[in-house]
Enzyme design. Structure first.
Site, PDB file in Angstrom:
ATOM      1  N   CYS A   2       0.831  -1.216   0.000  1.00  0.00           N
ATOM      2  CA  CYS A   2       0.000   0.000   0.000  1.00  0.00           C
ATOM      3  C   CYS A   2       0.863   1.262   0.000  1.00  0.00           C
ATOM      4  O   CYS A   2       1.975   1.266   0.519  1.00  0.00           O
ATOM      5  CB  CYS A   2      -0.873   0.043   1.241  1.00  0.00           C
ATOM      6  SG  CYS A   2      -1.855  -1.426   1.479  1.00  0.00           S
ATOM      7  N   ARG A  27       5.086   0.119  -6.021  1.00  0.00           N
ATOM      8  CA  ARG A  27       5.027  -0.739  -4.844  1.00  0.00           C
ATOM      9  C   ARG A  27       4.063  -1.904  -5.044  1.00  0.00           C
ATOM     10  O   ARG A  27       4.094  -2.867  -4.282  1.00  0.00           O
ATOM     11  CB  ARG A  27       4.584   0.075  -3.625  1.00  0.00           C
ATOM     12  CG  ARG A  27       5.555   1.172  -3.265  1.00  0.00           C
ATOM     13  CD  ARG A  27       4.906   2.257  -2.443  1.00  0.00           C
ATOM     14  NE  ARG A  27       4.643   1.857  -1.086  1.00  0.00           N
ATOM     15  CZ  ARG A  27       5.456   2.065  -0.061  1.00  0.00           C
ATOM     16  NH1 ARG A  27       6.600   2.694  -0.262  1.00  0.00           N
ATOM     17  NH2 ARG A  27       5.151   1.685   1.142  1.00  0.00           N
ATOM     18  N   TRP A  74      -2.956  -2.677  -1.523  1.00  0.00           N
ATOM     19  CA  TRP A  74      -2.588  -4.044  -1.871  1.00  0.00           C
ATOM     20  C   TRP A  74      -3.368  -4.924  -0.892  1.00  0.00           C
ATOM     21  O   TRP A  74      -3.097  -4.932   0.299  1.00  0.00           O
ATOM     22  CB  TRP A  74      -1.082  -4.238  -1.711  1.00  0.00           C
ATOM     23  CG  TRP A  74      -0.579  -5.559  -2.196  1.00  0.00           C
ATOM     24  CD1 TRP A  74      -0.363  -5.938  -3.490  1.00  0.00           C
ATOM     25  CD2 TRP A  74      -0.224  -6.683  -1.387  1.00  0.00           C
ATOM     26  NE1 TRP A  74       0.095  -7.234  -3.535  1.00  0.00           N
ATOM     27  CE2 TRP A  74       0.200  -7.712  -2.259  1.00  0.00           C
ATOM     28  CE3 TRP A  74      -0.224  -6.933  -0.021  1.00  0.00           C
ATOM     29  CZ2 TRP A  74       0.622  -8.956  -1.804  1.00  0.00           C
ATOM     30  CZ3 TRP A  74       0.199  -8.176   0.435  1.00  0.00           C
ATOM     31  CH2 TRP A  74       0.614  -9.173  -0.457  1.00  0.00           C
ATOM     32  N   ASN A  98      -1.499   1.552   5.698  1.00  0.00           N
ATOM     33  CA  ASN A  98      -0.590   0.581   5.092  1.00  0.00           C
ATOM     34  C   ASN A  98      -0.176  -0.378   6.194  1.00  0.00           C
ATOM     35  O   ASN A  98       0.229   0.071   7.262  1.00  0.00           O
ATOM     36  CB  ASN A  98       0.628   1.330   4.527  1.00  0.00           C
ATOM     37  CG  ASN A  98       1.741   0.397   4.086  1.00  0.00           C
ATOM     38  OD1 ASN A  98       1.539  -0.800   3.951  1.00  0.00           O
ATOM     39  ND2 ASN A  98       2.919   0.957   3.868  1.00  0.00           N
ATOM     40  N   GLY A  99      -0.305  -1.683   5.985  1.00  0.00           N
ATOM     41  CA  GLY A  99       0.098  -2.640   7.014  1.00  0.00           C
ATOM     42  C   GLY A  99      -1.069  -3.499   7.453  1.00  0.00           C
ATOM     43  O   GLY A  99      -2.052  -3.637   6.727  1.00  0.00           O
ATOM     44  N   GLU A 480      16.959 -18.102  -8.426  1.00  0.00           N
ATOM     45  CA  GLU A 480      16.605 -16.710  -8.750  1.00  0.00           C
ATOM     46  C   GLU A 480      16.027 -16.633 -10.167  1.00  0.00           C
ATOM     47  O   GLU A 480      15.054 -15.908 -10.418  1.00  0.00           O
ATOM     48  CB  GLU A 480      17.857 -15.816  -8.611  1.00  0.00           C
ATOM     49  CG  GLU A 480      17.776 -14.430  -9.221  1.00  0.00           C
ATOM     50  CD  GLU A 480      16.671 -13.534  -8.638  1.00  0.00           C
ATOM     51  OE1 GLU A 480      16.030 -13.928  -7.659  1.00  0.00           O
ATOM     52  OE2 GLU A 480      16.442 -12.450  -9.204  1.00  0.00           O
ATOM     53  N   LYS A 484      12.343 -15.198 -11.064  1.00  0.00           N
ATOM     54  CA  LYS A 484      12.109 -14.099 -12.021  1.00  0.00           C
ATOM     55  C   LYS A 484      11.059 -14.493 -13.038  1.00  0.00           C
ATOM     56  O   LYS A 484      10.152 -13.728 -13.351  1.00  0.00           O
ATOM     57  CB  LYS A 484      13.404 -13.789 -12.776  1.00  0.00           C
ATOM     58  CG  LYS A 484      14.332 -12.712 -12.531  1.00  0.00           C
ATOM     59  CD  LYS A 484      14.127 -11.435 -11.890  1.00  0.00           C
ATOM     60  CE  LYS A 484      13.383 -11.386 -10.606  1.00  0.00           C
ATOM     61  NZ  LYS A 484      14.133 -11.105  -9.423  1.00  0.00           N
ATOM     62  N   GLU A 487       7.528 -14.724 -11.468  1.00  0.00           N
ATOM     63  CA  GLU A 487       6.979 -13.417 -11.077  1.00  0.00           C
ATOM     64  C   GLU A 487       6.356 -12.665 -12.237  1.00  0.00           C
ATOM     65  O   GLU A 487       5.282 -12.104 -12.106  1.00  0.00           O
ATOM     66  CB  GLU A 487       8.116 -12.521 -10.548  1.00  0.00           C
ATOM     67  CG  GLU A 487       8.507 -12.737  -9.134  1.00  0.00           C
ATOM     68  CD  GLU A 487       9.470 -11.654  -8.681  1.00  0.00           C
ATOM     69  OE1 GLU A 487      10.585 -11.575  -9.241  1.00  0.00           O
ATOM     70  OE2 GLU A 487       9.124 -10.888  -7.782  1.00  0.00           O
ATOM     71  N   HIS A 503      17.070 -37.031  -8.114  1.00  0.00           N
ATOM     72  CA  HIS A 503      16.384 -37.422  -6.872  1.00  0.00           C
ATOM     73  C   HIS A 503      14.909 -37.050  -6.918  1.00  0.00           C
ATOM     74  O   HIS A 503      14.254 -36.954  -5.888  1.00  0.00           O
ATOM     75  CB  HIS A 503      17.073 -36.777  -5.671  1.00  0.00           C
ATOM     76  CG  HIS A 503      18.489 -37.227  -5.515  1.00  0.00           C
ATOM     77  ND1 HIS A 503      18.829 -38.470  -5.044  1.00  0.00           N
ATOM     78  CD2 HIS A 503      19.655 -36.611  -5.834  1.00  0.00           C
ATOM     79  CE1 HIS A 503      20.152 -38.593  -5.053  1.00  0.00           C
ATOM     80  NE2 HIS A 503      20.676 -37.481  -5.542  1.00  0.00           N
ATOM     81  N   LYS A 603       6.105  -4.355  -4.405  1.00  0.00           N
ATOM     82  CA  LYS A 603       7.546  -4.112  -4.475  1.00  0.00           C
ATOM     83  C   LYS A 603       8.191  -4.300  -3.116  1.00  0.00           C
ATOM     84  O   LYS A 603       9.275  -4.860  -3.000  1.00  0.00           O
ATOM     85  CB  LYS A 603       7.799  -2.684  -4.990  1.00  0.00           C
ATOM     86  CG  LYS A 603       9.278  -2.308  -5.084  1.00  0.00           C
ATOM     87  CD  LYS A 603       9.980  -3.128  -6.144  1.00  0.00           C
ATOM     88  CE  LYS A 603      11.470  -2.870  -6.204  1.00  0.00           C
ATOM     89  NZ  LYS A 603      12.182  -3.958  -6.898  1.00  0.00           N
TER      90      LYS A 603
HETATM   91  O1  M6R Z   1      13.099  -5.124  -0.466  1.00  0.00           O
HETATM   92  P1  M6R Z   1      13.634  -6.504  -0.235  1.00  0.00           P
HETATM   93  O2  M6R Z   1      14.912  -6.748  -0.938  1.00  0.00           O
HETATM   94  O3  M6R Z   1      13.735  -6.854   1.231  1.00  0.00           O
HETATM   95  O4  M6R Z   1      12.556  -7.470  -0.859  1.00  0.00           O
HETATM   96  C1  M6R Z   1      12.665  -8.856  -0.730  1.00  0.00           C
HETATM   97  C2  M6R Z   1      11.738  -9.565  -1.686  1.00  0.00           C
HETATM   98  O5  M6R Z   1      10.402  -9.206  -1.427  1.00  0.00           O
HETATM   99  C3  M6R Z   1      12.064  -9.238  -3.150  1.00  0.00           C
HETATM  100  O6  M6R Z   1      13.374  -9.557  -3.468  1.00  0.00           O
HETATM  101  C4  M6R Z   1      11.110 -10.007  -4.087  1.00  0.00           C
HETATM  102  O7  M6R Z   1      11.360 -11.367  -4.015  1.00  0.00           O
HETATM  103  C5  M6R Z   1      11.248  -9.472  -5.507  1.00  0.00           C
HETATM  104  N1  M6R Z   1       9.947  -9.284  -6.076  1.00  0.00           N
HETATM  105  C6  M6R Z   1      12.020 -10.371  -6.395  1.00  0.00           C
HETATM  106  O8  M6R Z   1      12.036  -9.962  -7.710  1.00  0.00           O
END
Ligand code: M6R
Length: 608
Positions: A2, A27, A74, A98-99, A480, A484, A487, A503, A603
């Site tokens: 948010c 965000r 959000w 927010n929260g 990673e 990506k 996401e 395995h 974000k």
């Molecule tokens: O702001 P941060 O680096 O603490 O965020 C951690 C994760 O939320 C962040 O890396 C998330 O996995 C990304 N969307 C990855 O692309």
């Protein structure tokens, strides 16, 4: 996550609030709203979906008033519809949040018993009703009612509140989620971050944990959680200079991928002295020489950066490393050692789980270090020492340049730790520094493969599932890569240690399953290539990402390959991240998904 904007302005503020909200779009959110007060009366507009939907509504039904609050939501409690969108209003207040209010169910029951009616399913509305109760039933002033409500609510949150009948009053609170005050000339602002405030002012005061504030157009009062009046420093924010546009790119993610050579170089310049070929660390209470164990924690991409650095701390510095995702670490009974250090990695510096894990480690006597991108963030403020990463603002939800800058910073820290512990000599330090100084150029060369990677991505876009495999430092990079792709393209993907394939996951291999093999020509190359041949023998489509030697000696039968420049093997993930990111990016653009704001994602995850 948010986003909050509040403005005590000179003329109609709704258009300015929308402008501020647009700067918080990165965000992640799924509905938006604005409320204003005009001649003491409240009016509001809310819409599910993107800010464009709210703008369309405001065009048909404009809002007047020189005082207002706005919000991008959000969803956590209740669907992303108009009723649940903020601002929430009662007959006395309007509020954005927010929260998460953890004890909302209990408070809601209490207020319903007292005759208060709720219109939404949100946890937020309970705060608006609670303030209303204190104003009406307890006859409190606005300030008293806000403070009384803050004392009752539990959880992590930021709030901004308007009071009906008050044309010159805006209140805010911060507990767990960031909130900043912006001072203008006869105007006052509240915002989730300095970027949102950048079009209006650069004079920014960050609230501390537990603070709440009472603003008029000409005054700022700040109180701590106990209600004592406190002073917080005003800083001149550089967010306006940093505020980004897409610089000719179609998406922020593309721009951020292409910025990597530059921002990696900036990050290196914070640590390396090219003349002496040595690494220097910021001063602080983090003594690697005497440290018996390092605990590393983070979430998502930042966790994978931390996991890669485990290999560096162990092999270069001989330092035992415990690593876990923050959402687990914070609840585990970790037997922390007396002389231990704890290192937290976060782009935003506001991730709720990472911050909680940091506090847990501190409570167990660990010295705290953080690799963070936002210097004013909560994690940066709570760490004993900050290892900087100079990525600049990252707007795309999918982390790219922050990841490679985290890796760059962590590599420098690990080399310095190795020297401090006497595990590498001067010559080895110089060799590694020279290798690091090469990295920006090698990433730039890798980025030239965009067109070829886009071709490959067209095929990947047809897949239902994708596997990524790697060994050693490239195993976390495989995870990673899968993250990506998931996401931003919504294709199911998994990253595995190549040796784990037989395995279990090998059962998935068929003609439709692309397997992305990350295998620089290093000491583990032959083992990974054997795993790749096991895939191909079962009809799997193997895409090899390797260097010239690696591609040349891989044998026949590859579906495709991407050739990356040769790099010091331990540093390969920093360079190999680029093709991994481009592959996800072009797969997503082929599929036409929302690359910069993928569905359901935020974000910065400031709730648990
Ligand atoms: O702001 P941060 O680096 O603490 O965020 C951690 C994760 O939320 C962040 O890396 C998330 O996995 C990304 N969307 C990855 O692309």
């Amino acid at each position: 996550m948010c986003g909050i904007i509040g403005i005590l302005g000179k003329s109609d503020v709704a258009p300015l609030i929308v402008q501020g909200l647009k700067r918080l779009e990165y965000r992640g959110y799924d509905s938006a709203g604005v409320a204003t007060i005009s001649k003491g009366n409240l009016d509001r507009r809310r819409a599910p979906g993107k800010i464009a939907a709210l703008e369309a509504l405001l065009e048909v039904r404009p809002l007047s008033g020189a005082l207002g609050i706005g919000h991008t939501r959000w969803a956590t409690h209740g669907a992303a519809n108009e009723t649940n969108a903020h601002p929430h209003a009662t007959r006395r207040v309007a509020l954005v949040h927010n929260g998460i209010i953890e004890n909302f169910a209990e408070l809601r029951r209490e207020l319903i018993d007292k005759g208060y009616n709720f219109e939404s399913e949100t946890d937020t509305e309970v705060v608006a009703q609670l303030i209303t109760y204190y104003l009406e039933a307890e006859n409190m002033s606005a300030k008293e009612a806000f403070h009384a409500a803050l004392k009752r609510v539990r959880g992590a949150f930021a709030l901004a509140v308007l009071f009906i009948g008050e044309d010159d009053l805006l209140m805010g609170a911060r507990r767990g989620s960031p909130l900043a005050i912006g001072r203008g000339d006869g105007e006052m602002f509240l915002g989730s971050d300095a970027y949102a405030l950048a079009p209006f002012t650069n004079r920014v005061t960050y609230l501390d944990e537990g603070d709440w504030t009472v603003l008029t157009r000409h005054s700022i009062e700040i109180f701590d959680a106990s209600g004592a009046r406190v002073k917080r420093p005003e800083t001149i924010s550089s967010a306006a200079d940093q505020m980004v546009d897409k610089d000719g790119h179609r998406h922020f993610m593309s721009k951020e991928i292409h910025e990597q050579p530059e921002v990696i170089a900036h990050t290196l310049s914070r640590y390396l002295d090219p003349a002496t070929e040595t690494v220097g660390l910021p001063k602080g209470a983090f003594d690697f020489a005497s440290m018996d164990r390092l605990t590393i924690s983070a979430c998502g991409t930042a966790y994978y950066a931390g996991l890669i650095s485990k290999y560096w701390f162990e092999s270069w510095a001989g330092l035992p490393v415990e690593i876990d995702v923050a959402s687990e670490l914070r609840y585990r009974n970790v037997p922390y050692t007396k002389g231990g250090g704890a290192l937290f990695v976060s782009q935003s510096g506001e991730t709720a789980d990472t911050l909680a894990a940091l506090r847990e480690a501190r409570a167990h006597g660990q010295k705290i270090a953080a690799v963070v991108n936002v210097p004013e963030s909560s994690i940066a403020r709570e760490a004993d020492v900050i290892f900087p990463m100079a990525a600049g603002p990252e707007i795309g939800v999918a982390s790219t340049k922050a990841f490679t800058c985290q890796l760059t910073a962590l590599a420098c820290v690990a080399i310095a730790a190795a020297r401090a512990r006497g595990r590498i000599d001067e010559a080895e330090e110089r060799r590694l520094v020279r290798a690091l100084l090469e990295v920006p150029r090698l990433v730039a060369e890798t980025l030239k493969h965009g067109a070829a990677i886009e071709e490959i991505a067209r095929e990947i876009a047809k897949a239902r599932d994708v596997l990524y495999i790697g060994r050693g430092v490239n195993f976390p990079l495989a995870m990673e890569g899968a993250l990506k792709l998931k996401e931003i393209s919504y294709i199911h993907a998994e990253g595995y240690a190549a040796g784990e394939l037989k395995h279990g996951p090998i059962a998935l291999i068929d003609k439709a399953l692309p397997v992305i093999v990350i295998a620089p020509h290093d000491a583990l190359y032959e083992k990974t290539i054997s795993n790749m041949h096991e895939v191909m023998a079962r009809g799997g489509k193997a895409l090899l990402i390797s260097d010239h030697e690696g591609v040349k000696t891989a044998g026949d039968g590859l579906w495709a390959s991407i050739e990356v420049p040769t790099v010091e093997p331990m540093l390969a993930p920093i360079v190999y991240a680029a093709p991994i990111q481009m592959l996800a990016y072009y797969t997503a653009t082929t599929k036409g998904t929302d690359v910069d704001q993928p569905r359901n994602l935020a974000k910065s995850v400031t709730v648990e």
